[in-house]
Structure formats: structure tokens, C-alpha cells
Design a protein around this motif. Sequence first.
Motif, PDB file in Angstrom:
ATOM      1  N   GLY A 208      50.443 121.042 140.362  1.00  0.00           N
ATOM      2  CA  GLY A 208      51.622 121.895 140.246  1.00  0.00           C
ATOM      3  C   GLY A 208      51.330 123.368 140.436  1.00  0.00           C
ATOM      4  N   SER A 209      50.256 123.686 141.167  1.00  0.00           N
ATOM      5  CA  SER A 209      49.881 125.093 141.357  1.00  0.00           C
ATOM      6  C   SER A 209      51.016 125.914 141.943  1.00  0.00           C
ATOM      7  CB  SER A 209      48.653 125.194 142.276  1.00  0.00           C
ATOM      8  OG  SER A 209      47.535 124.570 141.703  1.00  0.00           O
TER       9      SER A 209
ATOM     10  N   CYS B 181      40.607 137.442 136.238  1.00  0.00           N
ATOM     11  CA  CYS B 181      40.311 137.018 134.870  1.00  0.00           C
ATOM     12  C   CYS B 181      41.607 136.512 134.243  1.00  0.00           C
ATOM     13  CB  CYS B 181      39.771 138.183 134.043  1.00  0.00           C
ATOM     14  SG  CYS B 181      38.158 138.807 134.573  1.00  0.00           S
ATOM     15  N   TYR B 182      41.468 135.727 133.185  1.00  0.00           N
ATOM     16  CA  TYR B 182      42.661 135.231 132.504  1.00  0.00           C
ATOM     17  C   TYR B 182      42.350 134.928 131.055  1.00  0.00           C
ATOM     18  CZ  TYR B 182      40.875 130.402 132.486  1.00  0.00           C
ATOM     19  OH  TYR B 182      40.136 129.271 132.257  1.00  0.00           O
ATOM     20  N   THR B 183      43.395 134.762 130.286  1.00  0.00           N
ATOM     21  CA  THR B 183      43.282 134.266 128.919  1.00  0.00           C
ATOM     22  C   THR B 183      44.295 133.145 128.751  1.00  0.00           C
ATOM     23  OG1 THR B 183      44.919 135.840 128.071  1.00  0.00           O
ATOM     24  CG2 THR B 183      42.601 136.525 128.017  1.00  0.00           C
ATOM     25  N   GLY B 184      44.093 132.313 127.731  1.00  0.00           N
ATOM     26  CA  GLY B 184      45.077 131.296 127.393  1.00  0.00           C
ATOM     27  C   GLY B 184      45.043 130.073 128.280  1.00  0.00           C
TER      28      GLY B 184
ATOM     29  N   CYS C 287      50.554 124.540 134.915  1.00  0.00           N
ATOM     30  CA  CYS C 287      49.690 125.622 134.432  1.00  0.00           C
ATOM     31  C   CYS C 287      48.627 125.075 133.485  1.00  0.00           C
ATOM     32  CB  CYS C 287      50.517 126.704 133.744  1.00  0.00           C
ATOM     33  SG  CYS C 287      49.632 128.274 133.555  1.00  0.00           S
ATOM     34  N   VAL C 288      47.943 124.005 133.927  1.00  0.00           N
ATOM     35  CA  VAL C 288      46.816 123.508 133.146  1.00  0.00           C
ATOM     36  C   VAL C 288      45.546 123.680 133.969  1.00  0.00           C
ATOM     37  CG1 VAL C 288      48.087 122.046 131.538  1.00  0.00           C
ATOM     38  CG2 VAL C 288      47.514 121.145 133.781  1.00  0.00           C
ATOM     39  N   GLN C 289      44.530 122.865 133.730  1.00  0.00           N
ATOM     40  CA  GLN C 289      43.202 123.186 134.250  1.00  0.00           C
ATOM     41  C   GLN C 289      43.167 123.393 135.763  1.00  0.00           C
ATOM     42  OE1 GLN C 289      40.734 121.330 136.074  1.00  0.00           O
ATOM     43  NE2 GLN C 289      38.775 122.087 135.317  1.00  0.00           N
TER      44      GLN C 289
ATOM     45  N   PHE D  67      48.898 130.973 129.107  1.00  0.00           N
ATOM     46  CA  PHE D  67      48.113 131.529 130.213  1.00  0.00           C
ATOM     47  C   PHE D  67      48.603 132.925 130.564  1.00  0.00           C
ATOM     48  CE2 PHE D  67      47.857 132.251 134.846  1.00  0.00           C
ATOM     49  CZ  PHE D  67      46.480 132.272 134.997  1.00  0.00           C
ATOM     50  N   ARG D  68      47.638 133.865 130.705  1.00  0.00           N
ATOM     51  CA  ARG D  68      47.979 135.235 131.072  1.00  0.00           C
ATOM     52  C   ARG D  68      46.955 135.784 132.066  1.00  0.00           C
ATOM     53  NH1 ARG D  68      51.576 133.460 128.703  1.00  0.00           N
ATOM     54  NH2 ARG D  68      52.731 134.270 126.896  1.00  0.00           N
ATOM     55  N   PHE D  69      47.448 136.462 133.075  1.00  0.00           N
ATOM     56  CA  PHE D  69      46.589 137.207 133.993  1.00  0.00           C
ATOM     57  C   PHE D  69      45.944 138.349 133.221  1.00  0.00           C
ATOM     58  CE2 PHE D  69      46.471 141.003 136.857  1.00  0.00           C
ATOM     59  CZ  PHE D  69      45.404 140.605 137.658  1.00  0.00           C
ATOM     60  N   ALA D  70      44.616 138.509 133.362  1.00  0.00           N
ATOM     61  CA  ALA D  70      43.903 139.513 132.562  1.00  0.00           C
ATOM     62  C   ALA D  70      43.098 140.474 133.429  1.00  0.00           C
ATOM     63  CB  ALA D  70      42.999 138.827 131.544  1.00  0.00           C
TER      64      ALA D  70
END
Length: 557
Positions: A273-274, A318-321, A279-281, A326-329
Motif C-alpha cells: 500500500g505504498s 529519517c522517520y519516527t513511529g 504505512c507499515v514495514q 509514522f512521521r517524516f523526520a
Amino acid sequence: MENREDLNSILPYLPLVIRSSSLYWPPRVVEALKAMSEGPSHSRVDSGEVLWQAISDMRRSLSFSTLQPSASHGYAFLFDELIDEKESKRWFDEIIPALARLLLQFPSLLEMHFQNADNIVSGIKTGLRLLDSQQPGIVFLSQELIGALLTCSFFCLFPDDNRGAKHLPVINFDHLFASLYESYSQSQESKIRCIMHYFERFCSCVPIGTVSFERKILPAEYHNSSTAAPDADFWSKSDVSLCAFKVHSFGLIEDQPDNALEVDFANKYLGGGSLSRGCVQEEIRFMINPELIAGMLFLPRMDDNEAIEIVGAERFSCYTGYASSFRFAGEYIDKKAMDPFKRRRTRIVAIDALCAPKMRHFKDICLLREINKALCGFLNCSKSWQHQNIFIDEGDKEIQLARNDRDSGLLRTETTALHGTPLNDVEINREKPANNLIRAFYVEGVHCEDNEDDGVATGNWGCGVFGGDPELKATIQWLAASQTRRPFISYYTFGVEALQNLDQVTKWIISHKWTVGDLWNMMLEYSAQRLYKQTSLGFFSWLLPSLATTNKAVQPP
């Protein structure tokens, strides 16, 4: 150009036309792209709403079907409301014109690609083409060409009416933007911000590396057998030693410090589902390494005996969550070294697990399906040949492959003289492996770096939203990694409670020198008991009480 099989196979899925041995954009598309390349003063593309109008006009000139109705609102929502005015202005003043210029170069980039495709590896096809199901092969793409392909996705310029018939995943970004508008979430916005960051980086400095995409298929030719994968007897009788097992309670696969193959917990349709709401692995990996998306253009869904390996994709974000968090970092600078093909030494393998198996998971046929899927993904051809004597004489081009008694049983060859012929023209005995393994060995084992240290970095494959059993999945991956002679498996548990004893169990098994066959047989015995409701314990809990009382109870049969 018209006579190239590779070009002819992919041309129906591209927005270009071929005429007089050259590739072209239709005139009206060229006109629109030239206007956008000169900035909003010429194109009037200065907002998300107008950008979508330009996209729609180009698609109409290509006679393509209409896209997701909400996509127009998604582009407008992002550029006209979500991002600040300064960032939006930069996109329309700088990024959109740069992307338009890149698309104007797309035909020449593609022509150059096909001109060079026959010279990357002698005798191996590497050109962009449809890598259809049960057709092993590899495609090498420059990062610049990938940038052009992803720009086509951003402008939704790929034809999509004919993709479903070939079981190809979506490739245009209309679903991605439609989802942003229809069900806004910060995680969906962050996915798009990862892609925006990729384009910003690309436009500031065009990368010069290469990425390869390979469809891997398990050997289909066995002596007196028509099966496409090893059977239960193969696994039960395997005397291969189990590899080292490293347990990590914290950390991420993509941050692994070893030179390891990184597992993508894939959907059978590459990317999952990109380009929609996922929004998983797998989807997160495709966002932080957007070049992976290019494979969705030409790689149809995977069958049970197939895997897809991608080498060289650069990480940009980079990302978190995870999932909804999930967040763009921000920016990520990928410092991975490059191999002789200018691919970053990042090897990602996509393997799809059974979805929602529930009690089916304990059936022999399902266990076989999962272990053979992992086997295909983890198969490293240079490692599979490590127990054979390999001699290459540059004088007469003779390659001798002498079988060793310790051969894994997956790959067998006889001495073969090439005498100047390409390796894919070598006649292979019908009892021997499929040609793709020979070719892959030639590409990786001869021309690329030594892969002796390539372990497997993985985690809870097929668990989570797919509903698999974490203990069985960990065991299955360990067995497959060991059978393919990987030196180690680095397992990231992500804090799953069912795996709290993973380190204890694996250390005990290794201390007792169990083989692949021993552990497989124990897993079969346990699964039969679960299937017939003779136990309700997890696999490790089923083993551990026996370990605590007497070794005899858990000695391999």
C-alpha cells in the motif's frame, strides 16, 4: 530500437511512443513540459489546483483514462493548504520546473539505458522490461533514470488501463494524493513529505549510482521431480548446521550495522500500500528509499516460489513511529559504499507471507510454503556455490564446477566449457538448477564483492497485520537462512512479547548442535499437536518445559 524485446515488453506501460528507432513524447506533452520547465510565469502552474489541471491535460493528450476523482483535491490540499507558502512557492518556482526538464530528457535517458544495457554483464539481459511471473531476470537502472520514472509517477503519466491484466501494482501517485484528501492523517502526509524530500534532493544534486531489481525463482528442475520447490522430505533430511542467531529487542532492520540482506515484509504486489494508505514495514521502507517504487512499474505480483531482490536503493529520509504514528523526520545521508556496479551495498529482499493464516499456519503445506518463500529470498548464489571448487581460466574461458559431497542439494552442475559463449548460452543438464541461479552467480559471485559476511537482517515477517505466528515465523526464517549458508541471522523482535524467550531458545538449540532437519522435524511435531488441539502452548513454551526437565524429551528424532 523497435526490434528490442525488452523495450517492446515495457513500452505498453510507458507514456512514450517510438518512431524511426527513437522514443518521443507526444507533441502536446512536450509543449506542456517545456512551459512548466520555464516556471510559473510561462506555465501558470503556481498552485496544486493548477498543477492538477496541467496533469489532466497531459493525460488527455496521451488518451489515458481518468484518475482517482479525489486526487485533484489531494494535490490542491497539499500544495495550497498543508505546506507553508514559502515551501509551496519553492516547489512551483524551482522543483516543478526541474522535474519538467527531467521529463523532457526522459526519452533520451531511456534510449541511453537500452544502448548500455547489453554491456553491463556479458551475456546477461539487464534492460528495462516486464519481469513477468516465472521469468527470472535482473534489471539495472541508473538513479537518474529512476528519478525520471518517479517523476512520471508524480505527474501520473503512466498508462494504467492495462496493468491489472498483468497483475502489476499501481504506479501513479493519484491514489496516494486521493487518500490524503479522503482520509487525512499525519502519517499519510509524512509519506508524501518523504517523497517530496526525495525530489528536492534529486533536483539539487542528481545521484550517479545504479539500482538493480531481480526476480528470483527457486530452481524448478529436480531429478525425477516436477516440483517448483523443496518438499518436506528435503527439509527433514537436511544436515546443514544452524547459523548464528542474534536477537535485538530494539533497533530497526534498515539500521543494522552488519553487511546483511535486509528483509522487506512484502505484499505479493511489490510495495503493498505504498502508493495508497498503507504505512507499515514495507510501505515505510518504500518511502525512506523511494527508488524502490520504480520496481512497481515492471514487476508483477510474486508467486509462492518467487522473491524480489533490490540492490543499491539509496535512503533519503529519517522517520519516527510506525503505522498511524509514522512521521517524516528530515534528511538522511546514506553513506553506504558502492559495489563495482555503482550500487550502494544495501540489499533488500521482498518476500510475501501468507495473509491471515490462523490455524492453517500449522498445516505442513503452509509451513512448506513459508519456508520455501524465505529460502528463495535468502538464496545467495555465490554462497550456494561455496562448497564447490570454482576455477576460471581466462585463456580458454573454461569454468569448472566440481560437485562437492557437502553440496546443499539445491544447486548441482557439471564441468562446462564456455569457449567464448555468453554464460546464459551454456547448456545445462536437465537435472541441474534453473539458469537464473547460474546467471545470478555469475553476476554476484564473479563480478561483485565477496558476500561471505552477508547474513540476514529480519524480524516479525508475516506477523502484525498479516496475522502470522511470531515464534513459527522466526524459526522458519532461521531454517531458511541456515539452509542457504548465511552466516547469521539478526532478528529484530520490536518488543513482541511472544519472542521474549527467543534468545534463550536459540542459544539452547545451537548448544545442542541441532541441524536444519532436526529443528524442522520438531516444528512439524509441534504444529501437528497444535492442529489437532493436543497443545495450546506457543512453540517456544512447548520446547522450554522439556528443556527444563530432561534433554531426552527434546532430542531430535
